[in-house]
Design a protein around this motif. Structure first.
Motif, short mmCIF file in Angstrom:
data_model
loop_
_atom_site.label_atom_id
_atom_site.label_comp_id
_atom_site.label_asym_id
_atom_site.label_seq_id
_atom_site.Cartn_x
_atom_site.Cartn_y
_atom_site.Cartn_z
N GLU A 121 0.83 -1.21 0.00
CA GLU A 121 0.00 0.00 0.00
C GLU A 121 0.86 1.26 0.00
N HIS A 122 2.00 1.21 0.69
CA HIS A 122 2.88 2.38 0.71
C HIS A 122 3.58 2.57 -0.63
N TRP A 123 3.81 1.48 -1.34
CA TRP A 123 4.47 1.54 -2.65
C TRP A 123 3.51 1.93 -3.76
N GLN A 124 2.33 1.25 -3.77
CA GLN A 124 1.45 1.38 -4.93
C GLN A 124 0.02 1.81 -4.59
N GLY A 125 -0.34 1.84 -3.30
CA GLY A 125 -1.76 1.95 -2.97
C GLY A 125 -2.14 3.15 -2.14
N ALA A 126 -3.06 2.92 -1.19
CA ALA A 126 -3.70 4.00 -0.44
C ALA A 126 -2.75 4.78 0.45
N ALA A 127 -1.64 4.16 0.87
CA ALA A 127 -0.69 4.85 1.75
C ALA A 127 0.44 5.53 0.98
N ARG A 128 0.37 5.47 -0.33
CA ARG A 128 1.42 6.08 -1.15
C ARG A 128 1.51 7.58 -0.88
#
Length: 210
Positions: A121-128
């Motif tokens: 998620e940090h790389w590609q999703g909601a946490a980016r």
């Protein structure tokens, strides 16, 4: 020979999923088995080996340079062992060594599934683009992972952020982990369905209460 792919394993209480993934996060091949969670540890490992065998049958397998495992927890990433609450046949099971053996010595990295989804998620999703985040897995169990100061924070054993076994009701239902009133005992998929059935809810025509 190019080794530009990673073989990924997602091991949970319901299914064991595998994939070959490229540097952009694209899934190029898939395999899956149900988790024989109530059987002995070797039976569970055979299901893992079958998933890996399916991936190895792909013509892309020769490009896999390493294996990443996200497993239901708790895990001990430093020791390479797993003890998933919902897979009682695995207690301090040497998963990293066993997967390395099955795959002929490929490098293997183990983290908890909540940490794995947090990394994604940090790389590609909601946490980016966010410096701090708590990401959660709500499935057969409940897990989580942390991003702190812009970096993944798995902790020394790979369990940081694993909130499923925080007790939120000290007089609540017993949990398989030995505590009472854990988040997982209240909010996992099977336990949401269980509590709904206890309150009188009934599934639809397909009979699916999961």
């Amino acid at each position: 020979m190019h080794t530009d792919l990673v073989a990924a394993l997602d091991i949970g209480g319901t299914k064991i999923a595998g994939a070959l993934v490229d540097d952009d996060g694209r899934i190029l091949a898939r395999a899956q088995r149900g988790t024989p969670a109530r059987q002995d540890g070797e039976t569970v490992m055979r299901a893992v080996a079958e998933v890996l065998g399916d991936l190895a049958g792909s013509p892309l397998w020769e490009r896999a340079g390493s294996i990443g495992i996200g497993s239901a927890g708790p895990v001990d990433a430093s020791a390479g062992t797993v003890s998933p609450v919902n897979v009682p046949g695995w207690r301090d099971f040497p998963l990293v060594d066993r997967v390395r053996t099955v795959t002929g010595g490929l490098p293997v990295e183990l983290i908890g599934d909540g940490v794995a989804i947090t990394a994604a998620e940090h790389w590609q999703g909601a946490a980016r683009g966010h410096d701090n985040a708590l990401c959660m897995v709500v499935s057969t169990g409940v897990g989580g992972g942390l991003v702190l100061g812009g970096r993944l924070h798995p902790g020394p054993t790979g369990n940081a952020g694993h909130i499923g076994h925080i007790s939120v009701d000290l007089d609540g239902d017993p949990c398989p982990c030995g505590a009472r009133g854990c988040v997982e005992r209240i909010a996992s998929g099977p336990n949401i369905a269980r509590r709904a059935l206890e309150q009188g809810w009934r599934p639809g025509p397909d009979g699916d209460a999961s």
